[in-house]
Design a protein around this motif. Structure first.
Motif, PDB file in Angstrom:
ATOM      1  N   MET A   1       1.990   5.465   2.998  1.00  0.00           N
ATOM      2  CA  MET A   1       3.199   5.672   2.217  1.00  0.00           C
ATOM      3  C   MET A   1       4.341   6.069   3.149  1.00  0.00           C
ATOM      4  O   MET A   1       4.132   6.590   4.238  1.00  0.00           O
ATOM      5  CB  MET A   1       2.986   6.768   1.180  1.00  0.00           C
ATOM      6  CG  MET A   1       1.855   6.487   0.207  1.00  0.00           C
ATOM      7  SD  MET A   1       2.141   5.077  -0.869  1.00  0.00           S
ATOM      8  CE  MET A   1       3.224   5.795  -2.094  1.00  0.00           C
TER       9      MET A   1
ATOM     10  N   CYS B   1      -6.444  13.574  -6.046  1.00  0.00           N
ATOM     11  CA  CYS B   1      -5.447  12.619  -5.566  1.00  0.00           C
ATOM     12  C   CYS B   1      -5.170  12.918  -4.107  1.00  0.00           C
ATOM     13  O   CYS B   1      -5.205  14.083  -3.683  1.00  0.00           O
ATOM     14  CB  CYS B   1      -4.158  12.723  -6.390  1.00  0.00           C
ATOM     15  SG  CYS B   1      -2.817  11.610  -5.845  1.00  0.00           S
TER      16      CYS B   1
ATOM     17  N   ILE C   1       7.734   9.793  -0.873  1.00  0.00           N
ATOM     18  CA  ILE C   1       6.993  10.417  -1.965  1.00  0.00           C
ATOM     19  C   ILE C   1       7.831  11.536  -2.569  1.00  0.00           C
ATOM     20  O   ILE C   1       8.440  12.329  -1.848  1.00  0.00           O
ATOM     21  CB  ILE C   1       5.666  11.031  -1.466  1.00  0.00           C
ATOM     22  CG1 ILE C   1       4.781   9.971  -0.804  1.00  0.00           C
ATOM     23  CG2 ILE C   1       4.915  11.727  -2.596  1.00  0.00           C
ATOM     24  CD1 ILE C   1       3.746  10.559   0.131  1.00  0.00           C
TER      25      ILE C   1
ATOM     26  N   ARG D   1       5.107   2.480  -0.572  1.00  0.00           N
ATOM     27  CA  ARG D   1       4.422   2.129   0.663  1.00  0.00           C
ATOM     28  C   ARG D   1       5.221   1.044   1.363  1.00  0.00           C
ATOM     29  O   ARG D   1       5.399  -0.059   0.842  1.00  0.00           O
ATOM     30  CB  ARG D   1       3.011   1.609   0.378  1.00  0.00           C
ATOM     31  CG  ARG D   1       2.273   1.209   1.664  1.00  0.00           C
ATOM     32  CD  ARG D   1       1.135   0.267   1.395  1.00  0.00           C
ATOM     33  NE  ARG D   1       0.411  -0.077   2.631  1.00  0.00           N
ATOM     34  CZ  ARG D   1      -0.208  -1.218   2.843  1.00  0.00           C
ATOM     35  NH1 ARG D   1      -0.215  -2.166   1.897  1.00  0.00           N
ATOM     36  NH2 ARG D   1      -0.818  -1.459   3.988  1.00  0.00           N
TER      37      ARG D   1
ATOM     38  N   LEU E   1      -2.870   5.778  -0.696  1.00  0.00           N
ATOM     39  CA  LEU E   1      -2.758   6.595  -1.902  1.00  0.00           C
ATOM     40  C   LEU E   1      -3.928   6.284  -2.804  1.00  0.00           C
ATOM     41  O   LEU E   1      -4.191   5.121  -3.113  1.00  0.00           O
ATOM     42  CB  LEU E   1      -1.452   6.287  -2.640  1.00  0.00           C
ATOM     43  CG  LEU E   1      -1.305   6.802  -4.078  1.00  0.00           C
ATOM     44  CD1 LEU E   1      -1.315   8.324  -4.103  1.00  0.00           C
ATOM     45  CD2 LEU E   1      -0.011   6.288  -4.709  1.00  0.00           C
TER      46      LEU E   1
ATOM     47  N   VAL F   1      -2.640  11.328  -0.694  1.00  0.00           N
ATOM     48  CA  VAL F   1      -1.647  10.382  -0.216  1.00  0.00           C
ATOM     49  C   VAL F   1      -1.302  10.729   1.228  1.00  0.00           C
ATOM     50  O   VAL F   1      -1.252  11.907   1.597  1.00  0.00           O
ATOM     51  CB  VAL F   1      -0.390  10.394  -1.115  1.00  0.00           C
ATOM     52  CG1 VAL F   1       0.233  11.771  -1.199  1.00  0.00           C
ATOM     53  CG2 VAL F   1       0.618   9.361  -0.671  1.00  0.00           C
TER      54      VAL F   1
END
Length: 258
Positions: A1, A62, A4, A22, A54, A64
């Motif tokens: 990425m 989660c 964010i 990304r 991600l 990332v």
């Protein structure tokens, strides 16, 4: 990425709302958002190194990762995309994972990493040295610099996420995708100096980058509730911003009913 913005413990329904882009070379092979066979990962996949940028799990985790923009760095070490997959399939919670990663973080290519579970969230990085920081409730941003560095595109996406929260949105993610699709470049006076030259700084200053060889390849929104249920939505793009498709997958408890 490469961009964010996320709200942690700041929405009445979602403990995590995350929006990100990304950016990558279009020639680098990758697969779109999907459930991975044999692994508890829901993510896109880097087909060159095998990791992801991600991902989420049905347990409400989660992760990332971004790179660190510094052309002077030799980019030696293990693939940073493996950091995300290792966390998502691992048994450690976010706190234990952060403590353990500090011992090995220097062995990876330059990275920024965000990890989330049901109780905690962490930022981790390895430039200029390994460090870990617990994430406080609120709205935060990350690009290819240190956590919450106020680059223009990061500030702009943060502002749009705050507006989305203030409007009381729940599953209407259209405003977030509109913010991720913003192609406006920042004024020269606001650009960071990361060593890539003024013209490149201009090109990289917009949320969405349109290019023939390099550009935004995925816009993604994640929403995870306090019951671990949620949704992840990915829009994919090819050279010159050509739309390639959208995937929407349920997470956790919602996956069993959708």
């Amino acid at each position: 990425m490469c961009l964010i913005a996320f709200a942690w413990q700041a929405h009445p329904r979602w403990r995590l709302v995350l929006a990100g882009n990304r950016d990558e070379f279009h020639a680098r092979p990758s697969a779109g958002l999907a459930r991975w066979s044999g692994l508890p990962i829901i993510a896109g996949r880097d087909l060159e190194a095998g990791g992801t940028w991600l991902g989420v799990t049905d347990a409400g985790r989660c992760c990332v990762v971004t790179n660190v923009r510094d052309p002077r760095d030799p980019q030696h070490g293990a693939s940073r995309g493996l950091l995300a997959t290792d966390y998502l399939v691992g048994a450690d919670d976010a706190t234990a994972h952060a403590q353990a990663l500090l011992a090995t973080a220097a062995g990876y290519r330059p990275f920024n990493l965000l990890t989330f579970d049901a109780q905690s969230a962490f930022y981790l990085g390895n430039r200029p040295e390994p460090r870990a920081q617990a994430v406080t409730p609120g709205v935060h941003g990350l690009s290819n610099a240190d956590f919450n560095t106020p680059w223009p595109k990061t500030r702009a996406l943060l502002a749009q996420l705050e507006t989305w929260l203030a409007a009381g949105h729940d599953e209407d993610f259209a405003p977030l995708f509109a913010a991720l699709a913003d192609e406006r470049q920042a004024p020269d006076a606001e650009l960071p100096d990361t060593g890539v030259g003024l013209e490149r700084e201009r090109q990289l200053s917009s949320a969405f980058i349109r290019g023939g060889h390099y550009g935004t390849r995925a816009c993604t929104v994640v929403a995870i509730g306090r019951d671990d249920g949620g949704v992840i939505v990915e829009r994919r793009f090819g050279p010159e911003g050509r739309f390639l498709g959208e995937s929407r997958l349920a997470i956790g408890a919602r996956a069993a009913t959708d």
